[in-house]
Design a protein around this motif. Structure first.
Motif, PDB file in Angstrom:
ATOM      1  N   ILE A 135       0.846  -1.206   0.000  1.00  0.00           N
ATOM      2  CA  ILE A 135       0.000   0.000   0.000  1.00  0.00           C
ATOM      3  C   ILE A 135       0.882   1.257   0.000  1.00  0.00           C
ATOM      4  CG2 ILE A 135      -1.773   1.287   1.284  1.00  0.00           C
ATOM      5  CD1 ILE A 135      -3.126  -1.225   0.740  1.00  0.00           C
ATOM      6  N   ALA A 136       1.952   1.219   0.795  1.00  0.00           N
ATOM      7  CA  ALA A 136       2.850   2.383   0.849  1.00  0.00           C
ATOM      8  C   ALA A 136       3.419   2.651  -0.546  1.00  0.00           C
ATOM      9  CB  ALA A 136       3.971   2.142   1.860  1.00  0.00           C
ATOM     10  N   ARG A 137       3.766   1.578  -1.246  1.00  0.00           N
ATOM     11  CA  ARG A 137       4.325   1.728  -2.595  1.00  0.00           C
ATOM     12  C   ARG A 137       3.284   2.304  -3.551  1.00  0.00           C
ATOM     13  NH1 ARG A 137       6.973  -3.073  -2.570  1.00  0.00           N
ATOM     14  NH2 ARG A 137       5.130  -4.024  -3.466  1.00  0.00           N
ATOM     15  N   LYS A 138       2.042   1.763  -3.472  1.00  0.00           N
ATOM     16  CA  LYS A 138       0.977   2.237  -4.366  1.00  0.00           C
ATOM     17  C   LYS A 138       0.700   3.717  -4.154  1.00  0.00           C
ATOM     18  CE  LYS A 138      -2.078  -1.795  -4.883  1.00  0.00           C
ATOM     19  NZ  LYS A 138      -2.272  -1.892  -6.321  1.00  0.00           N
ATOM     20  N   LEU A 139       0.709   4.141  -2.887  1.00  0.00           N
ATOM     21  CA  LEU A 139       0.347   5.532  -2.585  1.00  0.00           C
ATOM     22  C   LEU A 139       1.552   6.470  -2.584  1.00  0.00           C
ATOM     23  CD1 LEU A 139      -2.165   4.869   0.365  1.00  0.00           C
ATOM     24  CD2 LEU A 139      -2.736   5.440  -2.006  1.00  0.00           C
ATOM     25  N   GLY A 140       2.755   5.900  -2.593  1.00  0.00           N
ATOM     26  CA  GLY A 140       3.975   6.734  -2.514  1.00  0.00           C
ATOM     27  C   GLY A 140       4.169   7.308  -1.121  1.00  0.00           C
ATOM     28  N   TRP A 141       3.673   6.592  -0.100  1.00  0.00           N
ATOM     29  CA  TRP A 141       3.787   7.063   1.286  1.00  0.00           C
ATOM     30  C   TRP A 141       4.992   6.423   1.972  1.00  0.00           C
ATOM     31  CZ3 TRP A 141      -1.864   6.825   3.690  1.00  0.00           C
ATOM     32  CH2 TRP A 141      -2.668   7.724   2.996  1.00  0.00           C
ATOM     33  N   HIS A 142       5.362   6.986   3.128  1.00  0.00           N
ATOM     34  CA  HIS A 142       6.426   6.407   3.948  1.00  0.00           C
ATOM     35  C   HIS A 142       5.872   5.162   4.645  1.00  0.00           C
ATOM     36  CE1 HIS A 142       9.029   9.830   3.331  1.00  0.00           C
ATOM     37  NE2 HIS A 142       7.950  10.584   3.467  1.00  0.00           N
ATOM     38  N   TYR A 143       6.789   4.340   5.164  1.00  0.00           N
ATOM     39  CA  TYR A 143       6.388   3.098   5.805  1.00  0.00           C
ATOM     40  C   TYR A 143       7.094   2.956   7.145  1.00  0.00           C
ATOM     41  CZ  TYR A 143       6.450  -1.945   6.746  1.00  0.00           C
ATOM     42  OH  TYR A 143       6.356  -3.175   7.351  1.00  0.00           O
ATOM     43  N   LEU A 144       6.332   2.680   8.181  1.00  0.00           N
ATOM     44  CA  LEU A 144       6.918   2.398   9.500  1.00  0.00           C
ATOM     45  C   LEU A 144       6.628   0.948   9.877  1.00  0.00           C
ATOM     46  CD1 LEU A 144       8.013   2.837  12.383  1.00  0.00           C
ATOM     47  CD2 LEU A 144       5.800   3.835  12.996  1.00  0.00           C
ATOM     48  N   ASP A 145       7.687   0.150  10.014  1.00  0.00           N
ATOM     49  CA  ASP A 145       7.575  -1.218  10.503  1.00  0.00           C
ATOM     50  C   ASP A 145       7.953  -1.144  11.992  1.00  0.00           C
ATOM     51  OD1 ASP A 145       7.957  -3.841  11.214  1.00  0.00           O
ATOM     52  OD2 ASP A 145       9.524  -4.266   9.752  1.00  0.00           O
ATOM     53  N   SER A 146       6.950  -0.870  12.846  1.00  0.00           N
ATOM     54  CA  SER A 146       7.285  -0.608  14.261  1.00  0.00           C
ATOM     55  C   SER A 146       7.855  -1.852  14.950  1.00  0.00           C
ATOM     56  CB  SER A 146       6.071  -0.081  15.027  1.00  0.00           C
ATOM     57  OG  SER A 146       5.029  -1.028  15.011  1.00  0.00           O
ATOM     58  N   GLY A 147       7.458  -3.041  14.475  1.00  0.00           N
ATOM     59  CA  GLY A 147       8.002  -4.267  15.064  1.00  0.00           C
ATOM     60  C   GLY A 147       9.515  -4.314  14.939  1.00  0.00           C
ATOM     61  N   SER A 148      10.038  -3.737  13.838  1.00  0.00           N
ATOM     62  CA  SER A 148      11.495  -3.811  13.648  1.00  0.00           C
ATOM     63  C   SER A 148      12.225  -2.923  14.663  1.00  0.00           C
ATOM     64  CB  SER A 148      11.891  -3.459  12.207  1.00  0.00           C
ATOM     65  OG  SER A 148      11.656  -2.113  11.973  1.00  0.00           O
ATOM     66  N   ILE A 149      11.541  -1.928  15.215  1.00  0.00           N
ATOM     67  CA  ILE A 149      12.166  -1.098  16.263  1.00  0.00           C
ATOM     68  C   ILE A 149      12.322  -1.942  17.539  1.00  0.00           C
ATOM     69  CG2 ILE A 149      11.849   0.948  17.734  1.00  0.00           C
ATOM     70  CD1 ILE A 149      10.562   2.343  15.380  1.00  0.00           C
ATOM     71  N   TYR A 150      11.231  -2.668  17.902  1.00  0.00           N
ATOM     72  CA  TYR A 150      11.311  -3.547  19.074  1.00  0.00           C
ATOM     73  C   TYR A 150      12.300  -4.693  18.824  1.00  0.00           C
ATOM     74  CZ  TYR A 150       7.430  -0.949  21.002  1.00  0.00           C
ATOM     75  OH  TYR A 150       6.664   0.066  21.501  1.00  0.00           O
ATOM     76  N   ARG A 151      12.320  -5.186  17.584  1.00  0.00           N
ATOM     77  CA  ARG A 151      13.251  -6.274  17.248  1.00  0.00           C
ATOM     78  C   ARG A 151      14.704  -5.782  17.331  1.00  0.00           C
ATOM     79  NH1 ARG A 151      11.262 -10.898  14.301  1.00  0.00           N
ATOM     80  NH2 ARG A 151       9.003 -10.868  14.348  1.00  0.00           N
ATOM     81  N   ALA A 152      14.966  -4.565  16.827  1.00  0.00           N
ATOM     82  CA  ALA A 152      16.335  -4.027  16.869  1.00  0.00           C
ATOM     83  C   ALA A 152      16.776  -3.855  18.321  1.00  0.00           C
ATOM     84  CB  ALA A 152      16.391  -2.688  16.128  1.00  0.00           C
ATOM     85  N   LEU A 153      15.860  -3.374  19.166  1.00  0.00           N
ATOM     86  CA  LEU A 153      16.215  -3.238  20.580  1.00  0.00           C
ATOM     87  C   LEU A 153      16.499  -4.617  21.182  1.00  0.00           C
ATOM     88  CD1 LEU A 153      16.602  -1.592  23.154  1.00  0.00           C
ATOM     89  CD2 LEU A 153      14.134  -1.734  23.550  1.00  0.00           C
ATOM     90  N   ALA A 154      15.702  -5.612  20.793  1.00  0.00           N
ATOM     91  CA  ALA A 154      15.921  -6.979  21.303  1.00  0.00           C
ATOM     92  C   ALA A 154      17.324  -7.454  20.933  1.00  0.00           C
ATOM     93  CB  ALA A 154      14.870  -7.923  20.725  1.00  0.00           C
ATOM     94  N   ILE A 155      17.743  -7.174  19.698  1.00  0.00           N
ATOM     95  CA  ILE A 155      19.081  -7.594  19.253  1.00  0.00           C
ATOM     96  C   ILE A 155      20.153  -6.884  20.091  1.00  0.00           C
ATOM     97  CG2 ILE A 155      20.716  -7.475  17.305  1.00  0.00           C
ATOM     98  CD1 ILE A 155      18.213  -7.921  15.464  1.00  0.00           C
ATOM     99  N   ALA A 156      19.932  -5.584  20.349  1.00  0.00           N
ATOM    100  CA  ALA A 156      20.893  -4.823  21.162  1.00  0.00           C
ATOM    101  C   ALA A 156      20.965  -5.398  22.577  1.00  0.00           C
ATOM    102  CB  ALA A 156      20.483  -3.349  21.197  1.00  0.00           C
TER     103      ALA A 156
END
Ligand code: DC
Length: 226
Positions: free
Chosen positions: A23-44
């Motif tokens: 959908i972000a691609r179709k509309l040309g909007w930005h995309y936030l994958d908030s799970g990846s923020i929690y995942r990145a913190l988990a890795i840290a």
């Protein structure tokens, strides 16, 4: 200026990521994958060897990590303090650890502004658990995407086997159920549909059918989008 936001919340494996990116691609909007923020913190947290119940240390770390998201076509590269951690982002250990530390209100409070900062013109598609309820409660468009635990486990199993990773369907099903329970039952920002969200059950639907339903929601609003 009013910047439109589409939130797509739901449990893991419901297809949120694929639908949100399309959908972000179709509309040309930005995309936030908030799970990846929690995942990145988990890795840290795992890299530093912190105990998963050391809320003070995890909260402190959350305030100091530097994250960079590089979106190219359908690929999302995530850098943690300058290091590319994309390969570790999708593992079950990362997901389960993310779910544990995401239950701490102190950690969520620190990560809230990082997520709000993704709202930029011409619009944002935000994918997660609490996008429509907590992070962007005023979003113009809200979707809650679900699928049965069995269906989600089967999809995950197929993904792992296709990547040549050994997997066990029973174990994946019970991990998905445990993660759902933790995400739904936590006191702060639990996984639940916003009152004004359109609920879509993706069991038995193709990704294209789900995308079409979400695009209908946006078109029906009469907004001058596209
Ligand atoms: O969407 P995901 O599987 O990448 O998310 C990993 C974990 O992060 C999920 O089990 C719970 C947590 N999470 C959250 O609490 N809130 C969000 N908005 C996104 C993810």
């Amino acid at each position: 200026m009013n910047i439109p936001v589409l939130t797509i919340d739901g449990p893991s494996g419901a297809g949120k990521g694929t639908v949100s990116r399309a959908i972000a691609r179709k509309l040309g909007w930005h995309y936030l994958d908030s799970g990846s923020i929690y995942r990145a913190l988990a890795i840290a947290v795992l890299k530093q060897g912190l105990k998963l119940d050391d809320i003070a240390a995890i909260t402190e770390l959350a305030g100091h990590i530097q994250l960079q998201f590089i979106c190219e076509d359908d690929d999302l590269q995530v850098n943690l303090n300058g290091e590319d951690i994309s390969a570790q982002l999708g593992t079950e250990t990362t997901g389960n650890t993310a779910s544990i530390i995401a239950a701490y209100p102190e950690v969520r409070a620190v990560l809230l502004q990082k997520q709000k900062d993704f709202k930029r013109a011409p619009g944002l598609v935000a994918d997660g658990r609490d996008m429509g309820t907590v992070v962007f409660p005023d979003a113009e468009f809200k979707v809650f995407l679900t699928a049965s635990a069995e269906e989600r486990a089967k999809r995950r199993y197929k993904q792992l086997i296709e990547k040549g990773i050994d997997a066990n369907l029973c174990q994946i099903t019970s991990e998905i159920e445990a993660r759902d329970r933790r995400d739904r039952e936590r006191a702060t920002a639990p996984l639940r549909p916003a009152e004004d969200a359109l609920c879509i059950d993706s069991s038995g639907l193709t990704i294209e059918q789900v995308i079409a339903k979400v695009m209908d929601l946006i078109r029906q609003s009469g907004s001058a989008i596209e």
